[in-house]
Enzyme design. Structure first.
Site, short mmCIF file in Angstrom:
data_model
loop_
_atom_site.label_atom_id
_atom_site.label_comp_id
_atom_site.label_asym_id
_atom_site.label_seq_id
_atom_site.Cartn_x
_atom_site.Cartn_y
_atom_site.Cartn_z
N PHE A 61 -32.20 -21.03 13.17
CA PHE A 61 -32.33 -20.77 11.73
C PHE A 61 -32.11 -22.05 10.95
CE2 PHE A 61 -28.02 -19.71 13.15
CZ PHE A 61 -27.22 -20.44 12.29
N TYR A 97 -22.51 -33.08 13.00
CA TYR A 97 -21.77 -32.03 12.30
C TYR A 97 -20.31 -31.90 12.70
CZ TYR A 97 -26.29 -30.87 10.46
OH TYR A 97 -27.49 -30.95 9.82
#
Length: 417
Positions: free
Chosen positions: A417, A125
């Site tokens: 999450f 990322y």
């Protein structure tokens, strides 16, 4: 070869999208009707993307609305990225890049200050402008070495508090308000919806995900207000000599006072038959080891990056947080995809802060990922400069930035999450 079609997922697409998600995460791929219905109950399909090749979903991506607590207790709207998976047959074709670009553009358009995610793998990322902003540490406690008196009442007489065992319904009732109090004081915490509490307490169950009811405990302060919560499971393990060797695994523990935190850990260490405790992911500077008479009884078993942040609006991100000391810095932010690029004058003060675009000469230059790493106060500018990830353009600027950005306590995100 025709490039896969990347588009928003429709209701009819969803079972195939979920199959591709399960495939990417190495779970049994074919979803049941119950799993499809259960996940649709909390998902916003307008923010779910899929890549489709010859009618079959081969990559997944989803985001949802979230709030992130920044230094000082304010919250900012963020774009929480999750459910990212590319099938092994379609890697290295730019599918994630296409979905990420679309999602970040939509987030910027909505007015989100940043995007967040929990990175399954470290190398992925950074190329999209994310930087690790808050880490996680897990300890294993050898209960018999803690030095705690197993016969001592918990909480101790005179503490003024009490611990009660409750059920899941009580946690769903009391937990959200307690978590809101945590969010107001701990930077790095993210918002929780009703779905999170339903998953914690078994109200929402998915096939193929085994459920064992945990134990729930709350700590009440002297005035009766709930100021701590503990959720844990225990296994059943005995030695050949008929000695209990049970392990407790913490699923969630939050406390908004040091007294509650101390009482809950001491309580768990006092439960009969528990000889080992896995703490779950905690902040790296957690009070836990030093709460024990012998801190060496708690050994680190996991220490890694956890919450990643991608700044989309530099001005709002830097003005939203507080600063313990005054400082004036000009930051040049490099952002290949555009939203955060520019030069900004940060005039920080405990009494108020402004951040404005400027043409003045920069004191420091960095990529937007480095800004994400610094924004919650967990990393040292001087350290990044030594790694050539931040360029110090004015003498002493890195040290000045450390004084401005660093925080007395480290950020913590309790939730995956």
């Amino acid at each position: 070869m025709t490039a896969p079609d990347v588009r928003t997922v429709t209701l009819s697409d969803f079972p195939d999208w979920l199959r591709a998600l399960n495939t990417g995460f190495l779970r049994p791929p074919t979803p049941s009707d119950e799993e499809v219905a259960g996940r649709l109950g909390y998902m916003d399909l307008s923010r779910a993307q899929g890549a489709f090749d010859a009618g079959r979903c081969v990559a997944t991506f989803r985001s949802f609305a979230q709030e992130l607590t920044v230094v000082g207790g304010a919250t900012v709207p963020t774009d929480a990225v999750t459910n990212v998976a590319v099938s092994p047959t379609h890697r290295r074709r730019g599918l994630l890049s296409r979905m990420m670009a679309a999602d970040l553009a939509a987030a910027k358009e909505r007015g989100d200050v940043a995007a967040t995610l929990i990175a399954a793998e470290y190398p992925i990322y950074g190329r999209y402008g994310f930087g690790p902003a808050a880490g996680a540490t897990e300890w294993e406690i050898d209960v018999h070495r803690t030095g705690l008196n197993p016969h001592r009442p918990v909480p101790a007489p005179g503490d003024g508090g009490r611990i009660d065992l409750v059920d899941g319904a009580e946690i769903r009732k009391l937990g959200p308000a307690l978590h809101d109090r945590l969010r107001a004081r701990q930077h790095g915490v993210v918002s929780r919806g009703a779905h999170w509490w339903n998953r914690l307490t078994g109200q929402t169950l998915f096939p193929k995900e085994p459920w064992t009811e945990p134990f729930y405990a709350v700590h009440r302060g002297p005035d009766g207000t709930v100021d701590g919560m503990l959720v844990y499971r225990a296994d059943e393990n005995w030695s050949d000599a008929k000695q209990p060797l049970n392990r407790a695994t913490v699923r969630s523990m939050i406390a908004v006072t040091p007294a509650a935190e101390r009482a809950l850990w001491h309580f768990l260490c006092s439960v009969d038959w528990i000889s080992t405790i896995r703490t779950g992911y905690r902040p790296a500077d957690d009070l836990l080891p030093l709460l024990l008479p012998d801190p060496r009884a708690a050994r680190v078993v996991t220490q890694a990056d956890f919450l990643w942040v991608r700044v989309l609006d530099v001005v709002r991100a830097l003005e939203a947080r507080t600063y313990a000391v005054p400082g004036s810095l000009v930051l040049e932010i490099h952002d290949a995809s555009g939203p955060a690029a520019g030069r900004f004058h940060l005039d920080a003060s405990p009494d108020g802060t402004t951040c404005t675009p400027t043409t003045r000469s920069a004191d420091l230059a960095m990529g937007v990922g480095e800004l994400g790493t610094l924004c919650l106060g967990d990393e040292s500018v001087s350290r990044l400069a030594a790694l050539d990830r931040v360029a110090e353009l004015a003498p002493g600027a890195a040290a000045s930035a450390d004084a401005v950005f660093r925080t007395a306590r480290r950020p913590w995100c309790p939730d995956a999450f």
